[in-house]
Scaffold this active site. Sequence first.
Site, PDB file in Angstrom:
ATOM      1  N   HIS A  83       0.977  -1.011  -0.207  1.00  0.00           N
ATOM      2  CA  HIS A  83       0.008   0.111  -0.121  1.00  0.00           C
ATOM      3  C   HIS A  83       0.832   1.206   0.130  1.00  0.00           C
ATOM      4  O   HIS A  83       2.154   1.224   0.390  1.00  0.00           O
ATOM      5  CB  HIS A  83      -0.862  -0.023   1.360  1.00  0.00           C
ATOM      6  CG  HIS A  83      -2.245  -1.203   1.285  1.00  0.00           C
ATOM      7  ND1 HIS A  83      -3.216  -0.706   1.917  1.00  0.00           N
ATOM      8  CD2 HIS A  83      -2.074  -2.246   0.585  1.00  0.00           C
ATOM      9  CE1 HIS A  83      -3.866  -1.682   1.765  1.00  0.00           C
ATOM     10  NE2 HIS A  83      -3.438  -2.554   0.912  1.00  0.00           N
ATOM     11  N   GLU A 134       1.108   3.848   2.067  1.00  0.00           N
ATOM     12  CA  GLU A 134       1.701   4.226   3.250  1.00  0.00           C
ATOM     13  C   GLU A 134       2.911   3.144   3.599  1.00  0.00           C
ATOM     14  O   GLU A 134       3.913   3.689   4.137  1.00  0.00           O
ATOM     15  CB  GLU A 134       0.526   3.959   4.434  1.00  0.00           C
ATOM     16  CG  GLU A 134      -0.589   4.928   4.188  1.00  0.00           C
ATOM     17  CD  GLU A 134      -1.636   4.304   3.540  1.00  0.00           C
ATOM     18  OE1 GLU A 134      -2.905   4.553   3.781  1.00  0.00           O
ATOM     19  OE2 GLU A 134      -1.496   3.435   2.610  1.00  0.00           O
ATOM     20  N   CYS A 148      -6.245   2.050   5.953  1.00  0.00           N
ATOM     21  CA  CYS A 148      -6.754   0.625   6.318  1.00  0.00           C
ATOM     22  C   CYS A 148      -6.099   0.155   7.525  1.00  0.00           C
ATOM     23  O   CYS A 148      -5.166   0.729   8.103  1.00  0.00           O
ATOM     24  CB  CYS A 148      -6.563  -0.143   5.251  1.00  0.00           C
ATOM     25  SG  CYS A 148      -4.743  -0.754   5.138  1.00  0.00           S
ATOM     26  N   CYS A 163      -2.290  -0.465   7.278  1.00  0.00           N
ATOM     27  CA  CYS A 163      -1.566   0.797   7.252  1.00  0.00           C
ATOM     28  C   CYS A 163      -1.602   1.548   8.606  1.00  0.00           C
ATOM     29  O   CYS A 163      -0.560   2.392   9.161  1.00  0.00           O
ATOM     30  CB  CYS A 163      -1.947   1.558   6.194  1.00  0.00           C
ATOM     31  SG  CYS A 163      -1.563   0.755   4.622  1.00  0.00           S
TER      32      CYS A 163
END
Length: 149
Positions: free
Chosen positions: A54, A56, A84, A87
């Site tokens: 992701h 992040e 999410c 993260c």
Amino acid sequence: MSTESIKYMAEAVKLAKEACQDGEVPVGAVIVRDGKIIATGRNRREKEKNALLHAEIDAINNACKTLGGWRLWNCEIYVTLEPCPMCAGAIINAHIPNVYFGAYDYKNGSCGTVTNLFEMPYSFKPSCTGGIMEEECAKLLKDFFKKLR
């Protein structure tokens, strides 16, 4: 909303657009320390075939490499979509004190929308501000998913 927040979120939006051009869900992130961007990240899950990549996580990994350590306690992260659970957990574990995001994630958002991991009784609790450049960030995502359907 400060001009500084908009400046850094605009950089995250650029990264989200790069991700989109690469066939990825358009999410971008920047990590800032002392008023300078020290690391960037964007979604790379599809291209790298890795569920962990992701925006992040990509940015946190790059910041740790740049700073030579895992504690990012003097940094802040700007991301185009609400983090999410994975993260948000990475942000907690990296000790990033300030989180700024654009669009709210009504399916997986873990900074106040579905749940708020930052309010759980962990040893570190980041502050979080959402809705920065929200319309632009949300439009990137809506347009991306509209094309898929």
